[in-house]
Design an enzyme around this catalytic site. Structure first.
Site, PDB file in Angstrom:
ATOM      1  N   CYS A  15       0.984  -0.644   0.533  1.00 31.33           N
ATOM      2  CA  CYS A  15      -0.290  -0.045   0.120  1.00 31.33           C
ATOM      3  C   CYS A  15       0.506   1.251  -0.011  1.00 31.33           C
ATOM      4  O   CYS A  15       0.264   2.016  -0.290  1.00 31.33           O
ATOM      5  CB  CYS A  15      -1.007  -0.158   1.620  1.00 31.33           C
ATOM      6  SG  CYS A  15      -0.119   0.537   2.685  1.00 31.33           S
ATOM      7  N   GLN A  16       1.681   1.331   0.259  1.00 33.56           N
ATOM      8  CA  GLN A  16       2.739   2.926   0.031  1.00 33.56           C
ATOM      9  C   GLN A  16       2.797   3.476  -0.348  1.00 33.56           C
ATOM     10  O   GLN A  16       3.194   4.420  -0.390  1.00 33.56           O
ATOM     11  CB  GLN A  16       4.513   1.581   1.144  1.00 33.56           C
ATOM     12  CG  GLN A  16       4.369   1.281   1.722  1.00 33.56           C
ATOM     13  CD  GLN A  16       4.416  -0.387   1.835  1.00 33.56           C
ATOM     14  OE1 GLN A  16       3.854  -0.756   1.097  1.00 33.56           O
ATOM     15  NE2 GLN A  16       5.265  -0.952   2.961  1.00 33.56           N
TER      16      GLN A  16
END
Length: 190
Positions: free
Chosen positions: A75-76
């Site tokens: 998700c970064q």
């Protein structure tokens, strides 16, 4: 029995839930982190399952058939807590690896987990192109996030909740017995 391929498996969050519910059989899994692999193997009996270290190396022709594809890709690249580089981040295109497997194997179901920021990244281009792609394969996807309630430890904007997609009529075999319900209620109230 629903056969599952567990991509980006981590230490087995999806699998743990499926095993608690019952009716699921993991046929394969994929995880690049060596420590997470070790934990996954310690927590679950992975004998006879296909294992892939890197999702980019999966040859879908040799991949076992499955009914459900699950994956919580990094998700970064999409999170408001990160730099929001989207597909410019080398991890940002891993979503497309899930889409590649989805297109090739055409399972009945899929669950992709990520942050709501994914839907707005690159002015919504990623979610719009994905929606068109999925629709061209005959897959219905509303393009929305299901979120935890605001009281959960991580607060997210509510675009859609689990209640919005739950079935109202569920076969009795999926209900807890009165004994099990009392046991769980007792633990919650103590």
């Amino acid at each position: 029995m629903i056969r599952v391929f567990d991509a980006f498996s981590g230490i087995g969050g999806f699998r743990s839930a499926f095993e608690r519910v019952g009716g699921f059989k993991t046929v394969g899994w994929c995880e690049i982190d060596k420590f997470a692999q070790k934990s996954y193997r310690a927590l679950f009996d992975t004998g006879g399952e296909q294992f892939y270290e890197n999702i980019r190396d999966i040859d879908t022709a040799g991949l076992a058939d499955f009914d459900l594809l699950v994956g919580g890709f990094p998700c970064q690249p999409f999170s408001v807590a990160g730099k929001r580089l989207g597909t410019a981040d080398e991890r940002g295109d891993l979503f497309f690896e899930l889409a590649r497997i989805l297109e090739a194997k055409r399972p009945r179901y899929f669950i992709f987990e990520n942050v709501p920021g994914l839907l707005g990244i690159e002015k919504g281009r990623l979610s719009k192109s994905s929606l068109k792609r999925f629709q061209s394969w005959g897959i219905a996807w509303n393009g929305l996030c299901m979120t935890a309630p605001a009281s959960a430890s991580r607060s997210r904007e509510n675009e859609c909740t689990l209640q919005d997609v739950l079935e109202s009529i569920v076969p009795e075999k999926y209900w807890l017995s009165e004994t099990a319900t009392r046991k769980i209620a007792g633990k919650l109230n103590s």
